[in-house]
Design a protein around this motif. Sequence first.
Motif, PDB file in Angstrom:
ATOM      1  N   VAL A  65      47.575  70.668  79.119  1.00 39.75           N
ATOM      2  CA  VAL A  65      49.021  70.576  77.185  1.00 39.75           C
ATOM      3  C   VAL A  65      49.815  71.726  76.895  1.00 39.75           C
ATOM      4  CG1 VAL A  65      49.764  69.165  75.572  1.00 39.75           C
ATOM      5  CG2 VAL A  65      47.815  68.530  77.045  1.00 39.75           C
ATOM      6  N   ASP A  66      48.807  72.908  76.435  1.00 40.16           N
ATOM      7  CA  ASP A  66      49.870  74.311  76.180  1.00 40.16           C
ATOM      8  C   ASP A  66      49.891  74.872  77.154  1.00 40.16           C
ATOM      9  OD1 ASP A  66      50.007  76.169  73.930  1.00 40.16           O
ATOM     10  OD2 ASP A  66      48.399  77.280  75.440  1.00 40.16           O
ATOM     11  N   ASP A  67      49.704  74.742  78.514  1.00 40.15           N
ATOM     12  CA  ASP A  67      50.146  75.242  78.720  1.00 40.15           C
ATOM     13  C   ASP A  67      51.746  74.765  79.817  1.00 40.15           C
ATOM     14  OD1 ASP A  67      48.373  77.363  79.725  1.00 40.15           O
ATOM     15  OD2 ASP A  67      47.850  76.278  81.421  1.00 40.15           O
ATOM     16  N   ASP A  68      51.473  73.540  79.957  1.00 37.74           N
ATOM     17  CA  ASP A  68      53.203  72.160  79.910  1.00 37.74           C
ATOM     18  C   ASP A  68      54.173  72.447  78.607  1.00 37.74           C
ATOM     19  OD1 ASP A  68      51.896  71.191  82.150  1.00 37.74           O
ATOM     20  OD2 ASP A  68      51.087  69.472  81.132  1.00 37.74           O
ATOM     21  N   LEU A  69      53.570  72.735  77.314  1.00 37.00           N
ATOM     22  CA  LEU A  69      54.506  73.268  76.217  1.00 37.00           C
ATOM     23  C   LEU A  69      54.935  74.486  76.538  1.00 37.00           C
ATOM     24  CD1 LEU A  69      55.061  72.387  73.356  1.00 37.00           C
ATOM     25  CD2 LEU A  69      53.348  73.252  72.719  1.00 37.00           C
ATOM     26  N   GLY A  70      54.917  74.942  77.419  1.00 34.47           N
ATOM     27  CA  GLY A  70      55.129  76.812  76.921  1.00 34.47           C
ATOM     28  C   GLY A  70      55.954  76.531  78.280  1.00 34.47           C
ATOM     29  N   LYS A  71      55.522  75.816  79.205  1.00 33.80           N
ATOM     30  CA  LYS A  71      57.062  75.642  80.598  1.00 33.80           C
ATOM     31  C   LYS A  71      58.407  75.088  79.536  1.00 33.80           C
ATOM     32  CE  LYS A  71      53.166  75.545  84.153  1.00 33.80           C
ATOM     33  NZ  LYS A  71      53.142  74.874  85.251  1.00 33.80           N
ATOM     34  N   ALA A  72      57.430  74.095  79.191  1.00 29.20           N
ATOM     35  CA  ALA A  72      58.789  73.227  78.323  1.00 29.20           C
ATOM     36  C   ALA A  72      59.817  74.462  77.984  1.00 29.20           C
ATOM     37  CB  ALA A  72      58.620  71.758  78.046  1.00 29.20           C
ATOM     38  N   ALA A  73      59.559  74.500  76.754  1.00 29.24           N
ATOM     39  CA  ALA A  73      59.981  75.545  76.294  1.00 29.24           C
ATOM     40  C   ALA A  73      61.392  76.368  76.347  1.00 29.24           C
ATOM     41  CB  ALA A  73      59.107  76.294  74.885  1.00 29.24           C
ATOM     42  N   GLU A  74      60.824  76.966  77.161  1.00 26.15           N
ATOM     43  CA  GLU A  74      60.817  77.712  78.491  1.00 26.15           C
ATOM     44  C   GLU A  74      61.843  76.758  78.875  1.00 26.15           C
ATOM     45  OE1 GLU A  74      58.833  79.475  81.664  1.00 26.15           O
ATOM     46  OE2 GLU A  74      57.246  80.731  80.238  1.00 26.15           O
ATOM     47  N   SER A  75      62.038  75.428  79.455  1.00 26.44           N
ATOM     48  CA  SER A  75      62.665  75.007  80.260  1.00 26.44           C
ATOM     49  C   SER A  75      64.721  74.952  79.058  1.00 26.44           C
ATOM     50  CB  SER A  75      62.938  73.638  80.717  1.00 26.44           C
ATOM     51  OG  SER A  75      63.455  72.974  81.042  1.00 26.44           O
ATOM     52  N   ALA A  89      64.888  67.711  77.113  1.00 24.98           N
ATOM     53  CA  ALA A  89      63.534  68.955  77.335  1.00 24.98           C
ATOM     54  C   ALA A  89      63.023  68.885  75.916  1.00 24.98           C
ATOM     55  CB  ALA A  89      63.946  69.982  77.558  1.00 24.98           C
ATOM     56  N   GLU A  90      64.381  68.797  75.194  1.00 25.71           N
ATOM     57  CA  GLU A  90      63.636  69.227  73.020  1.00 25.71           C
ATOM     58  C   GLU A  90      62.224  68.095  73.059  1.00 25.71           C
ATOM     59  OE1 GLU A  90      67.097  69.221  71.545  1.00 25.71           O
ATOM     60  OE2 GLU A  90      67.050  71.518  72.099  1.00 25.71           O
ATOM     61  N   HIS A  91      62.864  67.059  73.632  1.00 22.54           N
ATOM     62  CA  HIS A  91      61.862  65.612  73.330  1.00 22.54           C
ATOM     63  C   HIS A  91      61.109  65.523  74.297  1.00 22.54           C
ATOM     64  CE1 HIS A  91      60.527  61.719  72.279  1.00 22.54           C
ATOM     65  NE2 HIS A  91      60.210  61.150  73.609  1.00 22.54           N
ATOM     66  N   GLN A  92      60.694  65.907  75.478  1.00 24.83           N
ATOM     67  CA  GLN A  92      58.738  66.705  75.862  1.00 24.83           C
ATOM     68  C   GLN A  92      58.805  67.711  75.215  1.00 24.83           C
ATOM     69  OE1 GLN A  92      59.732  67.234  79.861  1.00 24.83           O
ATOM     70  NE2 GLN A  92      57.631  67.244  80.439  1.00 24.83           N
ATOM     71  N   GLN A  93      59.535  68.612  74.828  1.00 22.01           N
ATOM     72  CA  GLN A  93      58.612  69.762  74.143  1.00 22.01           C
ATOM     73  C   GLN A  93      57.925  69.147  72.842  1.00 22.01           C
ATOM     74  OE1 GLN A  93      61.096  72.842  72.943  1.00 22.01           O
ATOM     75  NE2 GLN A  93      59.418  74.297  72.540  1.00 22.01           N
ATOM     76  N   SER A  94      58.562  68.247  71.958  1.00 14.67           N
ATOM     77  CA  SER A  94      58.058  67.865  70.900  1.00 14.67           C
ATOM     78  C   SER A  94      56.699  66.399  70.913  1.00 14.67           C
ATOM     79  CB  SER A  94      59.429  67.076  69.717  1.00 14.67           C
ATOM     80  OG  SER A  94      58.704  65.859  68.997  1.00 14.67           O
ATOM     81  N   VAL A  95      56.679  66.107  72.065  1.00  9.04           N
ATOM     82  CA  VAL A  95      55.447  65.638  72.353  1.00  9.04           C
ATOM     83  C   VAL A  95      54.423  66.298  73.188  1.00  9.04           C
ATOM     84  CG1 VAL A  95      55.028  63.268  74.075  1.00  9.04           C
ATOM     85  CG2 VAL A  95      57.084  63.481  73.156  1.00  9.04           C
ATOM     86  N   LEU A  96      54.412  66.740  73.870  1.00 10.20           N
ATOM     87  CA  LEU A  96      53.359  67.800  74.247  1.00 10.20           C
ATOM     88  C   LEU A  96      52.837  69.044  72.880  1.00 10.20           C
ATOM     89  CD1 LEU A  96      55.208  69.631  77.551  1.00 10.20           C
ATOM     90  CD2 LEU A  96      53.301  67.890  76.525  1.00 10.20           C
ATOM     91  N   GLY A  97      53.832  69.611  72.115  1.00 14.82           N
ATOM     92  CA  GLY A  97      53.722  69.444  70.270  1.00 14.82           C
ATOM     93  C   GLY A  97      52.657  68.775  70.434  1.00 14.82           C
ATOM     94  N   LYS A  98      52.960  67.797  69.288  1.00 18.68           N
ATOM     95  CA  LYS A  98      52.256  66.931  68.925  1.00 18.68           C
ATOM     96  C   LYS A  98      50.350  66.694  69.548  1.00 18.68           C
ATOM     97  CE  LYS A  98      55.813  63.877  66.889  1.00 18.68           C
ATOM     98  NZ  LYS A  98      56.778  62.917  66.641  1.00 18.68           N
ATOM     99  N   GLN A  99      50.721  66.587  71.330  1.00 20.29           N
ATOM    100  CA  GLN A  99      48.879  66.543  71.762  1.00 20.29           C
ATOM    101  C   GLN A  99      48.448  67.699  71.589  1.00 20.29           C
ATOM    102  OE1 GLN A  99      50.473  65.773  75.842  1.00 20.29           O
ATOM    103  NE2 GLN A  99      51.226  63.650  75.628  1.00 20.29           N
TER     104      GLN A  99
END
Length: 298
Positions: A65-75, A89-99
Motif C-alpha cells: 500500500v505504501d508503494d501504491d501511495l508513492g505512485k499516487a503522489a507522483e501522479s 487522483a487526490e481522492h485515491q491518494q487520500s484513501v491509500l494514506g488512510k490504509q
Amino acid sequence: MREQVVVDVPPNSAILSIWFTAGDRVSASAGAQAFAEAYLQNRTLSAARSLAAQMKALSTQLHQVDDDLGKAAESVATLARGSAARVVAEHQQSVLGKQVYSLSLKYDALKTIAIIPGSVISQARPPSSPSAPSVPLYLGSGLFLGLLAGTGAAFARDRLDTRLRTAADVERLTTLPLLADIPLRADPGAFRSLAAGVVSSLGEGYHRLLVAELGTVGGAPVAERLGAALSHLAPVAVITDPADRPDAAILLLGLRRTTSTEVTQAVRRLVRQGTTVLGAVTVPPTLPMTSRSMKQNA
C-alpha cells in the motif's frame, strides 16, 4: 508415554489436571511437572509463530500500500490543478494514506502483544501412596475370576469326564440298570438280594451267567459269592470267561476306574455274541480277598 499420562479438565473451568504414572513416587512427580512445563512451552511457541505470521502478512500488505501511495503522489504532481483527473487522483491518494495509517496501527499493536501461555497453579508433589495395584480391587477381581474359572472347570469336568464315580452315575451315563452297589465289606444279604433280582430277570430254565469285570481288581470273590447265592434259587452257572458261551451277563464295574465309554463298548461286544446284558453292579476299585482264598494262598 501416552499410556502414562492422563489429562483431566474440571467442569466449568480452564484448568488442566495432569496425572503421570511411573514406577516410583519421585518419577511420577517429576513426570507430571515436566509435562505441565512442556505444555506451556508448546503454547508459547505456537502463539509466537502465529503472531509472527500475522506481523509478516501485515508488513507485506503495508509495503504494497505504501508503494501504491508513492505512485499516487507522483501522479497527482503531474496533473493540472482543478482538473477532473487530479481530483480523482487526490481522492485515491487520500484513501491509500488512510490504509497505510490503519495498517501501521495494527502492526504496532501486534508488536506490543505479550504472550501469556498460562502458568502452573500448583507444583507436582510426590504421592503419599501408590495408586496401583489396588489391593481390594485385585482381591475382588481374583476371587471373581477364581470362582468363574472353578465353575467352568467343574462344568467341563462334569461334561467331559465320563468316569463312573458313584453308583448313581451308572444309570445317568449309561443305558444299563443298576442291579446293586456292593460295598467294600458286603454282608451275605447284599448278594442274596442281587441273586433274587438276577433270577427274576433270567426267567425259568438253565442259564450261564457271565460276570464281566471292568475297572476292578480282585473281582473273582464277587462272582463266587453271587454263584453261591444263586445256587439256592435257580439252576444258574456263574462264569467269568466270555468264551464259555454265556446267554446272559452282568457287568461288574469298579467305581472311579470305569468310564461310560468302556461300558458301552462292552455291552456292544456282548450283544453281538448273543448275550443279554441284565445290568450293572458297582464295587470299589479294589476288593479284599475272601477268607477262603487267603487260606488257599497260605
